[in-house]
Design a protein around this motif. Structure first.
Motif, short mmCIF file in Angstrom:
data_model
loop_
_atom_site.label_atom_id
_atom_site.label_comp_id
_atom_site.label_asym_id
_atom_site.label_seq_id
_atom_site.Cartn_x
_atom_site.Cartn_y
_atom_site.Cartn_z
N SER A 126 27.84 47.67 35.99
CA SER A 126 28.90 48.29 35.27
C SER A 126 28.88 49.69 34.92
N GLU A 127 27.87 50.82 35.78
CA GLU A 127 27.88 51.76 36.02
C GLU A 127 28.53 52.27 37.37
N ASN A 128 27.97 51.12 38.28
CA ASN A 128 28.49 51.11 39.75
C ASN A 128 29.52 50.55 39.76
N GLY A 129 30.42 50.26 38.91
CA GLY A 129 32.09 50.19 38.88
C GLY A 129 31.58 48.77 39.50
N ILE A 130 30.75 47.05 38.93
CA ILE A 130 31.04 45.35 38.90
C ILE A 130 31.77 45.74 37.86
N GLY A 131 32.78 44.44 37.90
CA GLY A 131 33.45 44.10 36.54
C GLY A 131 33.24 42.42 37.18
N VAL A 132 33.24 41.48 36.17
CA VAL A 132 32.66 40.66 36.02
C VAL A 132 33.57 39.45 35.13
N ILE A 133 34.49 38.58 35.28
CA ILE A 133 35.27 38.18 34.68
C ILE A 133 34.99 36.29 34.93
N TYR A 134 34.12 35.77 33.79
CA TYR A 134 33.45 34.68 34.30
C TYR A 134 34.90 33.37 33.07
N GLN A 135 34.21 32.72 34.07
CA GLN A 135 35.37 31.31 33.48
C GLN A 135 35.84 31.50 31.76
N GLU A 136 34.04 31.77 30.65
CA GLU A 136 34.47 31.36 29.35
C GLU A 136 34.99 33.14 28.87
N PHE A 137 36.25 32.93 28.57
CA PHE A 137 36.34 34.38 28.07
C PHE A 137 35.67 35.12 27.24
N ASN A 138 36.15 36.02 27.62
CA ASN A 138 34.88 37.28 26.41
C ASN A 138 35.60 38.07 25.33
N LEU A 139 36.95 36.88 25.23
CA LEU A 139 37.65 38.08 23.85
C LEU A 139 37.63 37.93 22.84
N VAL A 140 37.80 38.57 21.56
CA VAL A 140 37.32 38.33 20.20
C VAL A 140 39.35 37.51 19.89
N PRO A 141 39.57 36.91 19.68
CA PRO A 141 40.94 35.71 19.36
C PRO A 141 41.15 36.51 18.65
N SER A 144 37.39 51.47 34.95
CA SER A 144 37.52 51.95 36.36
C SER A 144 37.03 50.87 37.16
N VAL A 145 36.78 49.96 37.51
CA VAL A 145 36.28 48.88 38.07
C VAL A 145 37.01 49.32 39.64
N LYS A 146 35.07 49.43 40.18
CA LYS A 146 35.30 48.85 41.94
C LYS A 146 35.34 47.88 42.24
N ILE A 147 35.09 46.73 41.95
CA ILE A 147 34.21 45.53 42.11
C ILE A 147 34.75 45.23 41.51
N LEU A 148 35.84 44.13 41.62
CA LEU A 148 35.68 42.78 40.42
C LEU A 148 36.11 41.60 41.14
N ILE A 149 34.87 40.97 40.40
CA ILE A 149 34.73 39.48 40.23
C ILE A 149 35.95 37.99 38.95
N LEU A 150 36.19 37.48 39.99
CA LEU A 150 37.16 36.61 39.27
C LEU A 150 36.15 35.29 39.10
N ASP A 151 35.37 34.31 38.16
CA ASP A 151 34.62 33.38 38.63
C ASP A 151 36.21 32.15 38.36
#
Lengths: 499, 324
Positions: free
Chosen positions: A79-94, A160-167
């Motif tokens: 994450s320091e190097n701007g990589i962000g991952v959005i996994y299939q299961e969301f990591n949100l607090v409802p 400010s993610v530079k590389i976004l990964i969408l699963d």
């Protein structure tokens, strides 16, 4: 899009006990591209993104980001190097607001005394940049799945993610939500974000990706320019062999005889559903998630109660008040939720297949063991269920083989009207084809099929006719000769006008 | 033909392994390893095992019943009132008591069905009701003076084997066959494994639940009759506590709280483990109140093993999904 490398993977191998999840994988990602990663289940896609996100450490190999390589690539380094991952299961607090979620794990959200104003300002700004109209103060649990997905993206953008990964980002989205998401992904790329897009939906990948890399059995196969690739090529690369037509041709035509007639069926949110099903026909049911298709299926099966309407089978009116009744009338249901409703996942195959027919095969209370064994072996053969033994517990089978067990169990109960609810969801391309071929065989034997599917390509590829559902009503019926993706999409979105 | 690993073997026969370990431990106590002592222990526990078979049906189907002890109490009082106070002949009296047991258990199922409440909470409530009813009806007095023909059910010997042991073994075999060899058993496992899938597979889930409850009620009433006949008197305190021993024994026998698995034969082993431990504590002169603490600890241990088994299964599943 240039050819400047933002992310390089060199000779990455990941071993799990007894499994080589990734085998000597090398991959270059260019700055500012949308790079699709494709492969069947078990190809190693998930492991790959976990390694890039730093959630899992590779057994061997090197990762280079922006020319810098790291000895240990942890999630904080990622994450320091701007990589962000959005996994299939969301990591949100409802139970938290959009703003609180977006700022969670961020310096703003960490303060003991939260600065609500600042959080809201930051969130509003990000949402505006993304072109979203979500209220930052609303609780996440009140949002639709599609909106939650957007909040996930906003959460990454704050960092400010530079590389976004969408699963598999569209796995649980409706058509309209999928459109929105694809637009947003394109926007992000135009702003210079590099996107890694994992999906096994071919049409999506063709629509947005610049390049695609295919994985198979933990191995990197090939990277191609999207423009120079065809669907057939891609499927061949994923499956590893020539597989012919994606949707196998049918040699038989539906008959004239009407086997099922539904008249003005209402209930469970459905209104005035009227249609008929012919012998040897595959009737597709298209529509958005939540359009009332599953409810219709479960009412026909007697699992949910209807409020009004008539069901006629082979010309006789039937009261279907329970699944037992439906089964005795020759109706079979392949439920949408395979693991929860379709199979008994902790029991063996040879326990599951006869469960619906065991009573018929019993003398008194005692089942005819030989007959049952014969039945089980016959279906394992017939449906080509890949298993070391009939005693194998269903949980240990692949999704496709689990689905075959559900099918076997329903067919063993001598169903001749099959209602299949999303029969190929989460199943890899190769097995999908087997299921289509099987459906062809079944209708050739004079059985009739109602297939509910949210995949447009599939519904059009397999069906003789398509019913289009919109908010609990039938918006249109189309014959095979008049199949038109735009028309079906329009009807499914509630547009009645001629196009 | 089928390869069985040591782990699988232990999981399947865990109760028997523990039983033999416990037996081995106690074999150093004088007189413990004698045939008479074994027959005695079986005799003392026959009624618990029979009630446990009933509860095991419920638990395999994913249900539970905490009111078992006071169902037994009510059945015991009822046999006292019918036979001793009203002079009803033994045979019809027994039939009436068996029907009462079936009714009480079916009532539990009915209430939990219409309230759409789990049987855990429902039976906590009915437990209190059955307890109250039992004390009210008996006026908290012990009913004595059963005829010998009734006491024989709990006290008669065939050769050197007590009748309760014979009844228990016959029922154990019948229940094992019912669960292991018939489609009824397969349906019970289906209910316990996944009730939604069972309903979609055309199994009449509600009817099955009533049948299982009736079966359990029958076995619980029979257990109460045998206990009453053995001690020769009926009192509101006859029976309570049995649910605790039964559930502990069933869990030790490898039947999960979540339902869907386990074998009837292991119920026998599980109950015997708890009773031997209790027996051992008595021989060691442990105070009753300390015994309560020990029994609670044993139950926690049994639950712990069950939860560990469930978790290890989902862990395997998660590891598998990782590779997907």
């Amino acid at each position: 899009m240039g050819t400047e490398k933002i992310l390089e993977l060199k000779n990455i191998t990941k071993l799990y006990p007894g499994v080589r999840a990734l085998d000597n994988v090398s991959l270059d990602i260019y700055k500012g591209e949308i790079h699709a990663i494709m492969g069947e289940n078990g190809a190693g896609k998930s492991t790959l993104i976990k390694i890039i996100g730093g959630a899992v450490q590779p057994s061997e190999g090197k990762i280079t980001v922006n020319g810098k390589s790291f000895s240990s690539f942890t999630s904080s380094v990622a994450s320091e190097n701007g990589i962000g991952v959005i996994y299939q299961e969301f990591n949100l607090v409802p139970s938290l607001s959009v703003a609180e979620n977006v700022c969670l794990g961020n310096k703003l959200g960490h303060k003991v005394k939260k600065d609500k104003k600042q959080m809201k300002a930051v969130t509003d700004n990000v949402l505006k940049n993304l072109g979203l109209t979500i209220d930052a103060g609303i609780m996440v649990s009140k949002l639709s799945t599609g909106q939650q997905q957007m909040v996930e993206i906003a959460k990454q953008m704050v960092k400010s993610v530079k590389i976004l990964i969408l699963d598999e980002p569209t796995a649980s989205l409706s058509l309209a939500e999928t459109r929105n998401l694809l637009d947003m992904v394109r926007q992000l790329r135009d702003k210079g974000v590099t996107i890694l897009y994992i999906s096994h939906r071919l049409d999506e990948v063709f629509e947005i990706a610049d390049r695609v890399s295919v994985f198979r059995d933990g191995k990197y196969i090939e990277t191609r320019e999207m423009k120079e690739t065809t669907r057939k090529d891609l499927i061949r690369l994923m499956v590893g062999r020539e597989i012919g037509d994606e949707y196998p041709k049918r040699t038989t035509k539906p008959g004239e005889e009407v086997v099922l007639e539904v008249k003005a069926l209402s209930g469970q949110g459905d209104k005035n559903i009227t249609f008929s099903l012919h012998k040897g026909e595959i009737l597709g049911v298209a529509g958005l998630v939540g359009a009332g298709r599953t409810e219709m299926a479960k009412m026909l099966y007697g699992y949910l109660q209807k409020e009004a309407g008539e069901i006629w089978i082979h010309g006789r009116q039937c009261q279907i008040s329970s699944p037992q009744k439906a089964i005795s009338m020759g109706i079979g249901l392949i439920p949408e939720d395979r693991k929860r409703e379709g199979v008994f996942i902790d029991y063996p195959i040879d326990w599951n297949i006869p469960i619906m027919s065991v009573r018929k095969m019993s003398k008194g209370l005692f089942p005819d063991k030989k007959k049952m064994q014969k039945l089980v072996n016959a279906y394992i053969d017939k449906l080509a269920i890949a298993t070391p033994s009939p005693k194998q517990v269903v949980r240990n089978l692949s999704g496709g083989n689990q689905q075959k067990v559900v099918l076997a169990k329903t067919l063993a109960a001598e169903a001749d009207i099959l209602i299949m609810d999303e029969p190929t969801r989460g199943i890899d391309v190769g097995t999908k084809q087997e299921i289509y071929r099987l459906m062809n065989e079944l209708v050739a034997q004079g059985k009739s099929i109602i297939m509910i599917s949210s995949e447009m390509e599939e519904v059009m590829g397999v069906s003789d006719r398509i019913l289009i559902f919109y908010e609990g009503e039938i918006m249109g019926v189309v014959d095979r000769d008049h199949f038109d993706q735009n028309l079906i999409m329009a009807r499914a979105s509630g547009i009645k006008e001629e196009l | 033909m089928r390869k069985i690993s040591l782990g699988d073997f232990l999981k399947e026969y865990m109760a028997w392994v523990i039983l033999f370990v416990v037996l081995a431990l106690f074999s150093f106590t004088p007189n413990f390893l004698s045939l008479t002592n074994f027959i005695n222990m079986l005799n003392q526990n026959a009624y618990v095992i029979i009630a446990s078979l009933g509860v095991a049906f419920l638990m395999m189907a994913g249900e539970i019943d905490l009111s078992v002890g006071y169902m037994m109490s009510l059945c015991s009082i009822m046999s006292g009132i019918l036979i001793v106070q009203k002079g009803v002949p033994v045979f019809p009296a027994i039939l009436i008591v068996l029907v009462l047991g079936i009714c009480l258990s079916v009532l539990n199922n009915f209430l939990s069905t219409i309230l759409k409440l789990g049987r855990f909470m429902t039976t906590v409530a009915t437990m209190s009701m059955y307890q109250g009813a039992s004390y009210v009806i008996s006026k908290s007095v012990s009913i004595k003076g059963f005829p010998d023909s009734f006491k024989a059910i709990g006290q008669m010997y065939v050769g050197m084997v007590p009748l309760p042991v014979i009844i228990m073994l016959v029922l154990l075999i019948i229940c094992s066959i019912l669960m292991g060899k018939t489609y009824f058993g397969q349906y019970v496992y289906a209910l316990g494994g996944n009730a939604d899938a069972a309903r979609l597979a055309g199994i009449h889930v509600n009817a099955m639940r009533y049948i299982i409850s009736a079966l359990a009620g029958f076995l619980i009433a029979l257990s109460s009759i045998m206990l009453t006949a053995r001690i020769g008197s009926a009192h509101a305190t006859t029976g309570p506590g049995t649910e605790f021993t039964a559930i502990t024994g069933i869990l030790l026998g490898g039947i999960s709280i979540r339902g869907g698995e386990g074998k009837m034969s292991s119920v026998f082993a599980g109950v015997m483990i708890t009773s031997i431990l209790t027996n051992g504590m008595q021989l060691a002169g442990l105070d009753t109140y300390y015994q309560f603490i020990a029994k609670g600890a044993i139950m926690l241990l049994a639950i712990g093993i069950d939860v560990y088994n469930l978790n290890s299964r989902t862990r395997v599943k998660k590891a598998g999904e990782k590779n997907a």
